[in-house]
Design an enzyme around this catalytic site. Sequence first.
Site: not given
Ligand code: NAD
Length: 456
Positions: A210, A244
């Site tokens: 997602e 998002c």
């Molecule tokens: P992110 O991708 O930075 O982090 C998400 C999760 O991944 C966190 O738990 C983090 O600890 C983990 N993570 C981060 N870097 C990682 C890595 N290198 N390896 C493994 N795990 C890692 O996202 P965010 O900043 O927390 O959220 C914002 C993003 O999420 C935006 O792009 C938004 O559009 C998206 N989002 C999508 C939805 C959806 O339902 N499609 C909903 C909410 C947010």
Amino acid sequence: MENYSSLLEKQKLFFHSDKTKDIKFRLDALKALQESVKQNEQPLMDALKADLNKSEFDSYTTEIMIVLEEIKFTIKHLQSWAKPHKVKTPITHIGSTSYIYPEPYGAALIIAPWNYPFQLAVAPLIGAIAAGNCAVIKPSELTPTTSALFARMMSDIFPEEYIAVVQGGVETSQALLAEKFDYIFFTGSVPVGRIIMEAAAKNLIPVTLELGGKSPCIVHHDANLKLAAKRIAWGKYVNAGQTCVAPDYLYLHKEIKQEFITLFREAIIELYGNNPLKNPEFTRIVSVKHFERLRSFLDNGELTIGGNYNSDNLMIEPTVLLNINWEDPIMQDEIFGPILPVMEYSQLDEVISGIDHHPKPLALYLFTESDNVQERVLESIAFGGGCINDTVYHLGSPHLPFGGVGSSGIGAYHGKGSFDTFSHEKSILKQSTRFDLPFRYPNVKDGLKKVKKFIK
Ligand code: NAD
């Protein structure tokens, strides 16, 4: 690096005890979860306030209520979803009957982001439980109060061999990804989505991603402008744009640009007051890094609404930038903040080709009274999902599977979609032993002729 193999082993052992396959067990778990959410309503609102300055209204409507509605819907339908269901059998298979058995994958890993830190950790969990899986959830490290409360809530009602919460940042996430889970459900950014899929590929683990991206919002000249202004202002500025599916940028028809901007200014004042930075209910930006990234966009185009910010409490007021084009820095990536860039158009073709030349969006919003314009846009542009004459609202319906397409995501969930996501569909053919069709075998005289005649 931490090692989660013993936790996963425990979960696999528990899964193989077949307890989670019992429908009553799943229903009881969902009810326990429901009760826990209800009991923790106030602590959850307090935690979300501490992490993001979310108002109680926003916390309830966009996190707690969504989760409670989803649990209620799942409890109501679970019996019928989980039953093996009969499907048609072709004439070539005469004598047999065909079924699909939904089967849980095993132990699922759920990785959640910070923007709706409670809802986006729990909503997938509801699907995982409903489908009969065990689960490990890694909530976001950027919202530590909510994540810690969520971990306590889960350990109060579930043993870790069934449902466990592991708190931590990137390293923890990577340590978990090194394990052989049976399913990975990830919500987060596009770049991290790639990392997740790569890790999953190593062990051929199925994934749901997602993700995000730039979701367009188009306002055509025949739209109900007053309503459009209010619904766009709400969808964009709820959670300070850290949603998002928030409208990322606006495509405004030239003819109505001035009128719309006037109405939009009024809508912002109506929803957030004359000075949103002083509004105690306005959500803040999650971290200094994100705040600085957003601040750097404020000199793009021509500032027409807002533009003020407070570095002490990481707040940026609802902002609108005019005269933006695809080359501007703000148009290169998902904005994820309360800044709305505006592009103009005179022909719908410009909009369609502009969007089609960029990655497929997670959401798209179109404001128009014309059925033809609606159909034209729906037919020509690929995107995850969206609304006509509204923003964000599609996300709350359990009847509409929610997810992206292309780089905005893979797979979908909510309602039955969540159950399906966490279930493998096991296809079963039950054959009769009362007779045996002879010409399926290679030793029949004129076999090929008979087969061809039969399937004609
Ligand atoms: P992110 O991708 O930075 O982090 C998400 C999760 O991944 C966190 O738990 C983090 O600890 C983990 N993570 C981060 N870097 C990682 C890595 N290198 N390896 C493994 N795990 C890692 O996202 P965010 O900043 O927390 O959220 C914002 C993003 O999420 C935006 O792009 C938004 O559009 C998206 N989002 C999508 C939805 C959806 O339902 N499609 C909903 C909410 C947010």
